[in-house]
Design a protein around this motif. Structure first.
Motif, short mmCIF file in Angstrom:
data_model
loop_
_atom_site.label_atom_id
_atom_site.label_comp_id
_atom_site.label_asym_id
_atom_site.label_seq_id
_atom_site.Cartn_x
_atom_site.Cartn_y
_atom_site.Cartn_z
N GLY A 41 1.31 -1.48 0.08
CA GLY A 41 0.03 0.14 0.17
C GLY A 41 0.46 1.36 0.08
N ILE A 42 1.19 1.75 -0.85
CA ILE A 42 2.27 2.36 -1.38
C ILE A 42 1.50 3.84 -0.11
CG2 ILE A 42 1.39 3.66 -3.87
CD1 ILE A 42 4.97 3.88 -4.13
N GLY A 43 2.62 4.95 0.41
CA GLY A 43 2.12 5.58 0.87
C GLY A 43 2.19 5.40 2.29
N SER A 44 1.85 4.32 2.96
CA SER A 44 1.85 3.37 3.97
C SER A 44 3.08 2.87 4.42
CB SER A 44 1.25 2.85 3.98
OG SER A 44 0.83 2.03 5.22
N ILE A 45 4.22 3.46 5.64
CA ILE A 45 4.92 2.94 5.67
C ILE A 45 5.32 1.20 6.85
CG2 ILE A 45 6.97 3.68 7.98
CD1 ILE A 45 6.74 6.66 7.35
N PRO A 46 3.48 1.14 7.01
CA PRO A 46 3.52 -0.23 8.25
C PRO A 46 3.44 -1.41 7.15
CG PRO A 46 2.61 0.67 9.34
CD PRO A 46 2.88 2.16 7.88
N GLY A 47 3.16 -0.06 5.50
CA GLY A 47 2.53 -1.25 4.63
C GLY A 47 4.00 -1.44 3.56
N ALA A 48 4.62 -0.71 3.54
CA ALA A 48 5.99 -0.79 3.11
C ALA A 48 7.11 -2.14 3.54
CB ALA A 48 7.20 0.28 2.88
N VAL A 49 6.47 -2.08 5.06
CA VAL A 49 7.51 -3.78 5.44
C VAL A 49 6.84 -4.23 5.41
CG1 VAL A 49 8.89 -4.24 7.50
CG2 VAL A 49 8.56 -1.50 7.06
N LEU A 50 5.85 -4.85 5.39
CA LEU A 50 4.98 -5.48 5.44
C LEU A 50 4.94 -5.84 4.42
CD1 LEU A 50 3.18 -7.65 7.25
CD2 LEU A 50 1.15 -6.62 6.22
N LEU A 73 -4.30 -7.03 -4.96
CA LEU A 73 -4.26 -5.46 -6.07
C LEU A 73 -5.41 -5.95 -6.58
CD1 LEU A 73 -1.19 -3.31 -7.56
CD2 LEU A 73 -2.61 -3.59 -5.09
N ILE A 74 -6.00 -6.99 -7.07
CA ILE A 74 -7.59 -6.84 -7.50
C ILE A 74 -8.30 -6.79 -6.53
CG2 ILE A 74 -9.12 -9.18 -9.03
CD1 ILE A 74 -7.00 -9.49 -10.71
N PHE A 75 -8.20 -7.52 -4.92
CA PHE A 75 -9.00 -7.78 -4.13
C PHE A 75 -8.18 -7.00 -3.18
CE2 PHE A 75 -8.69 -12.48 -5.28
CZ PHE A 75 -9.77 -13.02 -5.60
N ARG A 76 -7.06 -5.95 -2.71
CA ARG A 76 -7.45 -4.88 -2.15
C ARG A 76 -6.63 -3.98 -2.84
NH1 ARG A 76 -8.18 -4.48 2.86
NH2 ARG A 76 -7.31 -2.63 2.98
N PRO A 77 -7.96 -3.53 -3.57
CA PRO A 77 -7.16 -2.22 -4.79
C PRO A 77 -5.55 -1.06 -4.06
CG PRO A 77 -9.19 -2.58 -4.68
CD PRO A 77 -8.81 -3.19 -3.88
N SER A 78 -6.22 -0.72 -3.48
CA SER A 78 -4.81 -0.05 -2.64
C SER A 78 -3.96 -0.98 -1.90
CB SER A 78 -5.23 0.96 -1.38
OG SER A 78 -6.65 1.67 -2.83
N GLY A 79 -3.98 -2.29 -1.66
CA GLY A 79 -2.32 -3.28 -1.47
C GLY A 79 -3.04 -3.05 0.47
N ILE A 80 -1.50 -4.03 0.42
CA ILE A 80 -2.63 -4.91 1.86
C ILE A 80 -2.99 -3.34 3.17
CG2 ILE A 80 -1.39 -6.28 3.38
CD1 ILE A 80 0.61 -7.07 1.74
N LEU A 81 -1.63 -2.95 2.94
CA LEU A 81 -2.61 -1.77 4.79
C LEU A 81 -2.29 -0.63 4.01
CD1 LEU A 81 0.45 -2.21 7.11
CD2 LEU A 81 -1.72 -3.49 6.72
#
Lengths: 263, 372, 235, 412, 327
Positions: E269-278, E311-319
């Motif tokens: 989920g670009i823009g999200s810091i925990p997202g980048a790590v996960l 991305l198909i199921f979560r169009p904005s990434g995991i977080l």
């Protein structure tokens, strides 16, 4: 007679939040109905549920277009809702800024035109004819709405009030039977509001339209509407004629405030 | 806008300047084509230096057929489509002989142009079998043995000298590396007695090869045979050593030369590689190495000697034919014996080199030493 | 205390302000009314330094602040509540307020001010840990005003505080604005569509048309003015 | 800003760059032989160059900014204005045609060869322009369709002996098919998410081609792809090049013609509107998904045709020709040329593809210069070399309603 | 139709599950080894992805040149370590100075790149900024190549190779452990920075609404510069550690690393810091398992397939924040 728009038990949840909670609204043919309520009460969400931008969690939306059978709009994508004859405008103006006034209306004609890619590339006479007709129709609509003089202007360069009217013109180009107006008078001065008032009445009377509008300008709402629905916190709290609504204590408490005359 | 038009005009004018035909034949035009930039540049540049040095020597001795040799350059970054453009350019600029290209794919693509133009092509490093064995590239010669010979050598050595029973074949998915490993696989299957426990490709330039290293360990391979170049090899070798996976490592000429021991340092100890026969005892070779040292301050690269030989062979053939015309040149190519830094060499009917071959080397004390 | 003289501003190619003169005295409530697109918001954005003026001068207590960057202008004590409220949607209410006090280091006073705004708008105290984006329009407007107050502005610029709000909320907001002006002597400069409300609340008013100031007078006089009545009050 | 202050600023900048580039420009380490060379002269050069560059940079930056504010006049690019002028247009187009017809006969084969490459990029650029410029979908995997076309020709020819002229329309269909197949699952994604997923598809296709030996011959590639024939006649090498050149010219003209018509049709309007505002579009009855898919598939169609030409010209293809850099180059052609503008895309392709070829004279520095030029063009001309001028629909009221004509003119 | 797909799905999951369980039970060490390998790889991705995601969060730009910043960090460390090594300095001092210089120089480059290539384009079409970034990336690659060398340079590991006790000696190296630990520390520090410091708050506010941030007295330009500096610092740390891990660098290492890290950032989920790590960890670990249990040739195909599926199921990434567009 069947109501032209029949919304039954509409509920819309965003995560845990209930933006709409069991709202039922029916609108008769030829009516000008208004939907009022405080900010965040779910009015725009209601529009979005009807036009297919959101898929409601529970509930059903049925329409009975003049001369046709009742059908459900549940699960239809926005463009199909438009094709079935419901057009809308937006609270914050959403014109295509890189385009002229005429082109904006032409986009509205889009779903009533038939030619596809192959025709576009080969340009047979039928396609040319259709394009001509579309331009002509669009111009006629602009004439009716009173924007003919701006026809070749860029949409962004129009005065504010004219932009709001252009949104209506664009919606009209889709040949609707039901028009949903989201705060059409927002940001207009009294003069422009007055003209809008006339336009809406004219549309109802001469174009056979049924109109549902969201509005905060109580003067406009009270003078124009045949029937008013009030929502608060996603729930419908009242409906009735303008006079009834003005006197309704729940509405006064939630929305109008004590002296409801000066706004 | 104005600036754009201006630059367009400049562009057109410069095109016209380029267009001036280059057939004023006071010189013999030889072109060197290969990767001079990009990640395979070290190979291309090593060959180029060999060719340059040979041109200098030839010109000192009076040139070819009494004419000086003029060297033209073409950089194909080892990409086929660029190679075609480069070839077209060299041909339109009047090149009469070509040394190159460095990579097999680029060579195959470019040779269509040379073949049609009737120009001899000689490569110091393109080892793909198709170039000589299919007969579709009659104008092609090379001063390096082909992949088939190399693969046979590698597999023989693995089975007979190293006596391994299980081998993992890993390649870099490129035309060179994968081609090598496929030949090796066929050779192993043909010989029998050695089990191929793994045949995989890895992404070049990746940051981490630990998964493939784990997989190699689990497969129980006694030898990892690598098809590819030195940089990825170095990463895998280091990780194998650091993770105490006791397998032998062997590659082809892609990891031969000083590059790998330099890059992997102490980790490179014991790595096997095949490479062109060691001719460092040849006095000419020694002299050239010394000259290279003086000129560039470093030891010559992998294809320096073969590059030098290419140029020598062309000169010899032209002298023998008495002309640089294609048919005569080609006929002469089969006839010549060149006294090269690799020893006396010639060419067989396919255009492959005679008198040179591959040997197996092993890194001992930071240098490759011949072991067979 | 704030003086705009002959300000010209361009938005891209559009000449949005064509020589504006406005003066605001200390402790006053000033209203700027006019039609949509007349350049009211641009006036505020130019004052705040977001859309710098091309010509003219802006002075604050005699100091030229025309070409200062926005953050320096805030440091001088001019804080704006922009149109559309612009709450940080993913920050909590408390964090939003904290951002208002971004330039301040006096922690004790910040705490005092925080208590003050929570007292002004008790609903914000209840929602202090809720994300700003989940508030209703009225609550967001309250938060936006409170956030601006947290910077202890000398001049508070308010852009369309009534826009899109229910009548009952509009009344509440305007009464609070008056309260702020009276209690902390903050100078307030309101830009409004709703001329009626704005002029009632203001000591003085300016009327703006297509990038120019066309009229200025006291609030009551303007309310009584026939032209204003016709154009902006719909009477 | 006074001169003195500017000089001071540039001095500071020069000093900053001297510090910044110190380790990399001055110290050269050779960790193989453990030699360190200090190149102090480089420091001096960096200082002088950045000092001058910053003066020039600031001057132009200020000029562009000033220009922005007072530029009320027509900002239509010169070339468009010239093209509208009938007196100019005819001779100009005539000259242009004459030039392009004469080109392969005047210049040696090498120039024809790189001109073909550039023209293939014009095709690719115009195709991608539909996707990125008109429909606003950032596609970083455009090369996938290029590869589809190239491999379609190579394989169909290899296995079934199909000729160039049979494969060309077939590949167009294949391209469209792949566009639909790849577009279908991902087109609901927005903005940069779409970009990265399309990038992924591009890479997936390349990796599959690389590994699936039985199908594509793997990294060895496919050689000896025949050149197109002329009614069964095969030209020699030189004439083949000229022949291919004219085929590409014809295809480019066809592309311009069709893309232009598409742009000015109902579909073109829908693309542009969709780029502006998706929600409003849907409310106007435009099927968002279908319209996007159309753009994606049409873009793919042209890429595939470009691929066929590429294969025919190079005569050898392997997966290395279809890396992500190729997609990036095509994107640069579109953006640097001027998004949405056909003339811009042509200019972009000619500049970006021909420039590195002619920069071969300074071979080592050409990619450095190329990168720097990209930055400079974007900073000073963010809309590209030639800004897009869309034909807008205008309505002439003087005409009788029934004979309404759509007049195409430039909006000023 | 529906039942068939459910049945297929179930049997597929069952088969994979059976295979997985059997594998894990029979070769638990191998599983663990792959997991740790994936963790290392994911940590590496994370260190680079952080910079991507931070910059994206604040100016919605895919900073294509970020990979080059990482490369310059590694290059600077190499230069400093070699020079100091030849001057005979103490090893510990060299290690510290190499890291410090790498970080300082990467930050300086990140800062300068923003000023030259992105700041003038702040109001330009987004694609123009992207192309400018691509140009910057090309420029920096070639700048380093010309100023230094196109060859691969050996990079002497700054972290001593440590012999672990037996069952683990095969599994993990000291560099890998360092990478994992460093990533955790950097993550925590970054989290604290964003959450509690003044500049961190300013970054969050600026990311959400630049105009409003300016109206509250935040100097937006400084905040953007700070974001580039912080992102570059993490990239530099990553650069040095990766160089230690693979033992070599050249001018081109930034591109592929940057690409993978960018995929990871989008995945999370670009823009999200925990997202980048996960996202990085998910990508790294699943790649490692895929290579370990299936075919490494298709590792990247698999990585992209995961991306597309998620991305198909979560169009904005995991977080990623799922912004419902305001209508």
């Amino acid at each position: 007679m069947e109501p032209i728009l029949d919304v039954k038990n509409l509920t819309m949840k965003f995560g845990g939040l209930k933006a709409l909670d069991d709202v039922s609204i029916a609108i008769e043919k030829g009516q000008i109905a208004a939907l009022i309520g405080p900010n965040g009460a779910g009015k725009t969400t209601f529009f979005n549920c009807i036009t297919g931008i959101y898929d409601p969690t529970i509930g059903n939306v049925e329409i009975t277009p003049p001369g046709k059978n009742t059908q459900s709009l549940r699960g239809l994508k926005p463009n199909y809702v438009t094709e079935r004859g419901i057009a809308r405008t937006f609270q914050n103006i959403r014109l295509f800024h890189g385009m002229t006034v005429l082109e904006n209306v032409l986009i509205g004609r889009h779903c009533r035109l038939s030619s596809g890619i192959i025709k576009a590339m080969l340009k047979p006479p039928s396609q040319k004819e259709e394009e001509k007709q579309a331009v002509y129709d669009s111009y006629k609509i602009l004439e009716k709405i009173g924007l003919a003089k701006y026809v070749n202007e860029m949409a962004v360069n129009l005065p504010y009030g004219a932009q709001r009217r252009l949104e209506i013109a664009r919606a009209m180009a889709t040949d609707p039977f039901l028009l949903l107006l989201d705060e059409p008078a927002a940001g207009m001065n009294p003069q422009e509001t007055k003209e809008l008032d006339d336009l809406i009445l004219w549309l109802r009377d001469n174009e056979n339209l049924t109109i549902l509008l969201i509005e905060h300008d109580m003067k406009l709402v009270m003078s124009l509407s045949d029937w008013i629905h009030v929502v608060d916190y996603g729930k419908k709290i009242a409906e009735g004629t303008p006079a009834e609504i003005k006197a309704n204590p729940d509405v006064i408490k939630a929305y109008l405030g004590e002296e409801s005359d000066d706004a | 806008m104005n600036t754009f038009l201006k630059s367009l005009t400049v562009g057109v004018l410069s095109m016209m300047m380029f267009a001036a035909p280059g057939f004023a034949s006071e010189t013999i035009k030889v072109a060197n084509a290969g990767a001079l930039s990009g990640d395979l540049a070290p190979y291309g540049i090593s060959a180029l230096r060999g060719v340059e040095m040979a041109v200098e020597d030839i010109n000192e001795q009076g040139g070819i057929l009494g004419k000086k040799v003029e060297l033209m350059l073409g950089d194909d970054v080892c990409k086929p489509e660029v190679a075609v453009n480069v070839a077209t350019k060299l041909v339109s600029d009047g090149a009469q002989m070509i040394v190159g290209h460095v990579c097999s794919g680029a060579t195959i693509a470019a040779n269509k142009i040379y073949k049609d133009a009737g120009i001899i092509l000689i490569s110091s490093s393109a080892t793909n079998d198709d170039l000589t064995l299919t007969g579709e590239h009659p104008n092609f010669f090379r001063t390096i043995s082909n992949d088939g010979a190399q693969a046979t050598l590698m597999t023989d050595f693995a089975k007979n000298e190293l006596k391994v029973k299980k081998v993992a074949l890993i390649h870099d998915k490129g035309d060179y590396g994968k081609g090598q490993m496929e030949l090796a696989k066929i050779a192993f299957e043909h010989m029998g007695g050695v089990e191929i426990v793994l045949f995989e490709g890895v992404t070049t330039g990746a940051m981490d090869y630990s998964a493939i290293v784990s997989k190699i360990k689990r497969s129980g391979a006694e030898l990892v045979m690598w098809g590819g170049y030195h940089s990825d090899a170095s990463k895998i070798i280091q990780l194998l050593k650091k993770k105490r996976v006791d397998t032998l490592f062997m590659g082809a000429d892609g990891i031969y030369g000083d590059n790998l021991p330099n890059l992997a340092g102490e980790f490179a100890e014991g790595v096997y590689a095949t490479g062109p026969n060691d001719t460092s005892s040849n006095p000419m070779h020694q002299a050239l190495t010394k000259e290279h040292q003086e000129k560039y301050g470093e030891d010559p690269g992998t294809f320096f000697i073969t590059g030098y030989t290419c140029m020598q062979a062309l000169a010899a053939a032209a002298e023998k034919a008495g002309t640089v015309e294609y048919d005569a040149m080609r006929a002469a190519m089969f006839d010549i014996t060149v006294d090269s830094p690799m020893g006396p060499i010639g060419f067989d009917k396919n255009g492959d080199i005679i008198g040179a071959g591959f040997s197996v080397y092993r890194v001992i004390d930071g240098k490759y030493q011949q072991v067979n | 205390m704030l003086k705009l003289s002959n300000i010209h501003t361009y938005y891209g190619n559009i000449h949005a302000l064509k020589g504006i003169d406005i003066e605001v005295e200390e402790g006053e409530v000033i209203s700027l009314i006019g039609a949509n697109g007349a350049g009211k918001s641009t006036t505020l954005m130019t004052t705040s330094g977001i859309v710098p003026a091309k010509k003219g001068t802006i002075e604050l207590n005699g100091e030229d602040i025309t070409y200062l960057p926005p953050d320096d202008i805030v440091k001088k004590g001019i804080c704006q509540v922009p149109e559309g409220r612009r709450i940080f949607p993913y920050l909590t209410v408390a964090e939003n307020l904290d951002m208002g006090a971004f330039l301040r280091n006096d922690n004790d006073k910040i705490k005092q001010d925080l208590a003050y705004v929570y007292e002004l708008f008790p609903i914000l105290a209840n929602r202090r840990n809720q994300a700003g984006g989940t508030l209703s329009g009225g609550e967001q407007q309250m938060l936006a005003i409170s956030r601006a107050l947290m910077s202890r502005p000398k001049i508070l610029l308010l852009d369309e505080p009534s826009l899109g709000l229910a009548p009952i909320v509009v009344k509440q907001i305007f009464s609070i604005i008056e309260k702020i002006n009276q209690e902390s002597r903050t100078t307030i400069f309101i830009v409004e569509q709703n001329a009626n409300l704005a002029l009632k609340a203001a000591h003085r008013g300016y009327v703006m048309e297509t990038g120019r100031i066309t009229m200025t007078d006291t609030g009551e006089n303007l309310l009584a003015n026939e032209d204003v009545k016709k154009a902006y009050l719909g009477i | 800003m006074p001169i003195k202050q500017q000089l001071k600023q540039s001095l500071i900048i020069a000093f900053w760059f001297m510090i910044l580039t110190f380790p990399i420009m001055v110290i050269k380490v050779n960790t193989i032989q453990n030699i360190i060379v200090f190149r102090w002269f480089n420091l001096l050069w960096v200082g002088i160059l950045t000092f001058v560059a910053s003066l020039v940079w600031n001057y132009f930056l200020r000029r562009t900014e000033d220009g922005k504010k007072k530029d009320f006049e027509d900002d239509t690019p010169l070339i468009h204005r010239l093209l509208q002028n009938d007196r100019f247009r005819r001779p100009f187009l005539g000259l242009l045609a004459a030039f392009f017809i004469a080109y392969p006969f005047i210049f040696p084969m090498y120039h024809t060869s790189i001109m073909i490459s550039a023209l293939v990029y014009v095709m690719l650029g115009l195709g991608l322009n539909i996707v990125v410029g008109l429909a606003g979908l950032l596609d970083l995997g455009y090369v996938a369709f290029y590869a589809v076309g190239a491999y379609a020709y190579a394989l169909l020819n290899l296995h079934f002996g199909l000729s160039f002229w049979m494969v060309l329309p077939l590949s167009a269909l294949l391209g469209t098919l792949f566009g639909v197949l790849l577009g279908y699952p991902v087109l609901r994604l927005r903005g940069d998410y779409l970009a990265i997923v399309t990038l992924g598809f591009g890479e997936i296709i390349r990796i599959v081609l690389e590994n699936w030996d039985e199908f594509s011959n793997g990294p060895r590639g496919i050689a000896d792809i025949p050149a197109p024939t002329f009614f069964g006649h095969q030209f020699n090498q030189d004439n083949t090049m000229i022949y291919i050149y004219f085929i590409v010219i014809a295809l480019v003209l066809m592309t311009i013609f069709f893309v232009n018509r598409l742009e000015n049709s109902k579909i073109g309007r829908a693309w542009i509107a969709l780029r502006d505002d998706e929600i409003a579009c849907q409310a106007m009855g435009i099927d968002k998904f279908k319209t996007k898919l159309t753009a994606f598939a049409l873009g793919a169609t042209w890429a595939a045709m470009g691929g066929v030409i590429f294969a025919a010209k190079t005569s050898y293809i392997n997966p290395m020709s279809f890396t992500i850099w190729e997609s990036i180059t095509i994107l640069c052609v579109v953006v640097i040329g001027g998004m949405g503008s056909a003339i811009g895309v042509i200019a972009g392709a000619l500049v970006l593809i021909l420039l590195p070829e002619y920069l071969r004279a300074v071979a080592e520095y050409r990619m450095l210069v190329f990168g720097a030029l990209q930055v400079i063009v974007m900073v000073f001309k963010p809309d590209g070399l030639i800004k897009s001028v869309r034909k807008v629909y205008t309505f002439k009221t003087s005409q009788e309603p029934q004979q309404e004509k759509i007049a195409h003119g430039t909006h000023t | 139709m529906r039942w068939i797909s459910i049945l297929l799905g179930l049997s597929g999951t069952g088969a994979v599950g059976f295979f997985a369980v059997r594998e894990i039970i029979m070769y638990p060490m191998y599983f663990f080894e792959l997991f740790l390998g994936g963790l290392t790889r994911g940590s590496i991705y994370a260190l680079i992805a952080l910079g991507y995601t931070m910059v994206y969060g604040i100016i919605q730009l895919i900073n294509f040149a970020h990979g080059e910043i990482y490369m310059i960090g590694a290059m600077t460390a190499l230069i400093v370590a070699t020079v100091l090594g030849m001057w005979g300095w103490n090893t510990a001092v060299i290690v510290i100075l190499a890291f410090v210089f790498a970080i300082v120089y990467s930050c300086a480059y990140g800062f300068t790149v923003e000023k030259i290539a992105y700041k003038p384009l702040r109001n330009a079409p987004r694609l123009s900024a992207l192309i400018s970034a691509i140009g910057m990336s090309l420029f920096l690659q070639n700048y380093v190549m010309l100023a230094q060398t196109p060859d691969y340079l050996p990079f002497q590991s700054l972290i001593p190779d440590f012999q672990f006790w037996e069952p683990f000696a095969h599994i993990i190296t000291s560099v890998e452990i360092t990478i994992i630990i460093t990533t955790v520390i950097v993550m925590i520090l970054l989290g604290l920075l964003i959450k509690f410091t003044r500049i961190g708050k300013a970054m969050r506010a600026t990311a959400q609404d630049k105009v409003m941030a300016a109206l509250l007295g935040i100097n937006v330009n400084n905040v953007i510069s700070a974001t580039f500096v912080v992102g570059s610092a993490t990239a530099a740390i990553g650069g040095v550690l990766i160089a230690c891990h693979v033992g070599q660098i050249n001018f081109y290492i930034g591109f592929l690393a940057g690409l993978k890290a960018f995929i990871a950032a989008v995945l999370g989920g670009i823009g999200s810091i925990p997202g980048a790590v996960l996202g990085s960890l998910v990508l790294g670990i699943s790649e490692s398992f895929f290579t370990g249990y299936f075919w490494s040739e298709y590792e990247d195909v698999f990585a992209f397939a995961i991306l597309v599926l998620i991305l198909i199921f979560r169009p904005s990434g995991i977080l990623g924040r799922h912004d419902t567009q305001k209508v």
